[in-house]
Scaffold this active site. Structure first.
Site, PDB file in Angstrom:
ATOM      1  N   ASP A 229      -3.900  -7.704  13.496  1.00  0.00           N
ATOM      2  CA  ASP A 229      -5.357  -7.678  13.673  1.00  0.00           C
ATOM      3  C   ASP A 229      -5.686  -6.640  14.740  1.00  0.00           C
ATOM      4  O   ASP A 229      -4.930  -5.694  14.938  1.00  0.00           O
ATOM      5  CB  ASP A 229      -5.882  -9.069  14.029  1.00  0.00           C
ATOM      6  CG  ASP A 229      -7.305  -9.296  13.524  1.00  0.00           C
ATOM      7  OD1 ASP A 229      -8.207  -8.570  13.975  1.00  0.00           O
ATOM      8  OD2 ASP A 229      -7.517 -10.182  12.674  1.00  0.00           O
ATOM      9  N   HIS A 252      -5.731  -3.464  13.421  1.00  0.00           N
ATOM     10  CA  HIS A 252      -7.099  -3.183  12.990  1.00  0.00           C
ATOM     11  C   HIS A 252      -7.866  -2.320  13.984  1.00  0.00           C
ATOM     12  O   HIS A 252      -9.090  -2.237  13.912  1.00  0.00           O
ATOM     13  CB  HIS A 252      -7.854  -4.488  12.744  1.00  0.00           C
ATOM     14  CG  HIS A 252      -7.322  -5.279  11.586  1.00  0.00           C
ATOM     15  ND1 HIS A 252      -7.863  -6.492  11.186  1.00  0.00           N
ATOM     16  CD2 HIS A 252      -6.292  -5.037  10.729  1.00  0.00           C
ATOM     17  CE1 HIS A 252      -7.181  -6.956  10.141  1.00  0.00           C
ATOM     18  NE2 HIS A 252      -6.222  -6.097   9.858  1.00  0.00           N
TER      19      HIS A 252
END
Length: 409
Positions: A229, A252
Site C-alpha cells: 500500500d 502505492h
C-alpha cells in the site's frame, strides 16, 4: 520547513547526544532479566511489560529497555504506557520481536493494534532490530481483498503505534510483514522517523509503511519502504509534515489521504514531500479525498521527485469512494474538500500508463492555486506518448511541463 530542520537537528544532536545507548548515565533494563524466554514460542509479553514499567519509573536519566541480539521474542498486544519519570527513555531493539502469527491467537485481545507507546515524551526507539508482524494469515482474511468472503476481517492489527507522544524518535529499525500499517504516528507532535526499513509483499493489503494522522511537526526521513500500500500516508488533522529522502517501491506511492470518508471537515496543511525515488509504484505523489468530505487541504509541495515506471505519477483523486467493495463509478456530490496551493516542482522520470498527470478535482469545489514547474515525464514504452488530464483544476505553469499542462487559469 526551517522549523522542521531545526527540530530534527535538536532531536539528533541535542536531546539524545548526552544520553546515547549504553552510556554511563543510564540504567539498562534487559527483558531477559525480567523473565523473557526468547525462544520465539513462549509468550514474553509479561517480561516486556515488567521491563518497561521498571524503566519508566526509574529516576535515572535515559533508562533503556534492551531487547538483545540473536534472540526471538513472542509478544502479544501490549501497551507501553507513559508518562515516564525520566525526560528521555530508550527502547533498544537489537533482536527480533514477533507478533503472534495466527489471527485466532488474538481472540480476546486488542486486534486493532499490536505494540503501542502511549503518552511518552522523549522516547527513542532504535537498535537495528526487527519488528515482525507475521501478517500473512491476516491478509488472507482481509475484507479489503476478500469483500465477499463470509467472516472476513474488518479489524486488523497495526504493528508499531506511537500515540499521544512528544519529542520522540524512531530510527534504525526494521519492520516486516505487518498485518496492516507498519508504523503509525497518531495524536503526536515533534516526531522524527528516520532510517527505517519497511518490507511487505506487493500483494499485501493495507500494509502502509508509515502513516501519520492527527499529528503536527513530523519528519519522515531517509528510509526505504516496499509494501502493498502507501509507502507514506498522511491522514486527517495533520500539519507541518515533511517526508524526504525516501526510496518507495513497490507500493502505492506517497499519499495525502484518503480524507473525508465520513463527511467530516478535513484540515490538512503544510505538507512537504521531497527527494523521493519511486520505483514501479502504482502512484507517485497523490492526494485522495472522498466527495462527501468538507474542509481543506492546503499549502502542499511535491519537489525533486524521480519516477521509474510509475502508473500514476502525479495524481489528485477527489472521487475516492467505495461502491460494493470497489473503487470508482462514484455519483457526483455537491460537497468536496477544497485543495489549494499545491506545488509540483522538478518531477522527472517515466510513466507506465498513458496519463502521467491526472488532476481529477471535484466538480463542486475546484482545486485552486495548483502550480506545475519543471516537469518532464515520459512513457516507459519506446515510441509512446503520455498526456495530462484535468477536471476543474486551476493554476499556473512555469518552465518545462511535459506532458503539456491541462490546468485552467
Amino acid at each position: 520547513m526551517k522549523a522542521m530542520v531545526v527540530f530534527a537537528l535538536m532531536l539528533i544532536f541535542g536531546v539524545f547526544s548526552a544520553d546515547l545507548p549504553f552510556s554511563s548515565a543510564q540504567t539498562i533494563f534487559n527483558v531477559l532479566d525480567y523473565g523473557a524466554k526468547a525462544d520465539g514460542k513462549t509468550d514474553d509479553s509479561n517480561a516486556f511489560s515488567a521491563a518497561w514499567k521498571a524503566a519508566c519509573s526509574a529516576a535515572t536519566q535515559n533508562p533503556t529497555v534492551v531487547v538483545p541480539r540473536s534472540k526471538d521474542f513472542l509478544v502479544y498486544p501490549l501497551t507501553f504506557q507513559g508518562p515516564c519519570k525520566s525526560s528521555n527513555i530508550s527502547f533498544q531493539v537489537i533482536g527480533t520481536i514477533n507478533a503472534p502469527s495466527s489471527p485466532s491467537a488474538w481472540r480476546g485481545r486488542n486486534s486493532r493494534r499490536w505494540l503501542i507507546f502511549h503518552g511518552v515524551t522523549g522516547l527513542l526507539i532504535t537498535g537495528n532490530g526487527t519488528f515482525n508482524g507475521h501478517g500473512s494469515e491476516w491478509w488472507d482474511l482481509s475484507c479489503t481483498d476478500h469483500p465477499n468472503m463470509a467472516g472476513c476481517a474488518t479489524v486488523i492489527p497495526m504493528a508499531l503505534n506511537i500515540i499521544s507522544c512528544k519529542q520522540s524518535t524512531i530510527s534504525d529499525i526494521y519492520t516486516i510483514d505487518s498485518a496492516k500499517f507498519h508504523v503509525v504516528v497518531n495524536q503526536s507532535s515533534d516526531i522524527l522517523v528516520e532510517n527505517v526499513h519497511v518490507t511487505a509483499p506487493e500483494s499485501s493489503p493495507n500494509t502502509d509503511g508509515i502513516h501519520v494522522e492527527l499529528s503536527q511537526n513530523v519528519l519522515v526521513n531517509n528510509s526505504v519502504i516496499a509494501t502493498g500500500d502507501d509507502c507514506v500516508s498522511i491522514g486527517e488533522l495533520s500539519s507541518n509534515i515533511t517526508v524526504s529522502y525516501i526510496t518507495c517501491g513497490p507500493g502505492h506511492g506517497v499519499s495525502i489521504g484518503s480524507l473525508g470518508k465520513y463527511g467530516n471537515s478535513v484540515k490538512v496543511e503544510d505538507i512537504h514531500v521531497k527527494k523521493i525515488n519511486f520505483k514501479g509504484t502504482t502512484n507517485g505523489v497523490r492526494i485522495k479525498t472522498w466527495q462527501i468530505g468538507l474542509g481543506y487541504v492546503r499549502n502542499i509541495s511535491f519537489e525533486h521527485i524521480t519516477l521509474e515506471s510509475v502508473k500514476n505519477p502525479i495524481y489528485i483523486d477527489q472521487y475516492y469512494c467505495d461502491i460494493n467493495g470497489t473503487r470508482g463509478n462514484c455519483e457526483p456530490k455537491s460537497t468536496g474538500v477544497h485543495i489549494s496551493e499545491v506545488t509540483y516542482d522538478d518531477i522527472v522520470g517515466t510513466s507506465s500508463s498513458n496519463t502521467a498527470i491526472n488532476l481529477n478535482c471535484s466538480q463542486s469545489v475546484a482545486c485552486t492555486g495548483i502550480h506545475l514547474s519543471s516537469i518532464k515525464i515520459e512513457s516507459d514504452k519506446s515510441g509512446k506518448q503520455v498526456i495530462s488530464e484535468c477536471t476543474n483544476a486551476h493554476g499556473t505553469n512555469s518552465g518545462v511541463v511535459q506532458p503539456k499542462s491541462c490546468l485552467q487559469s
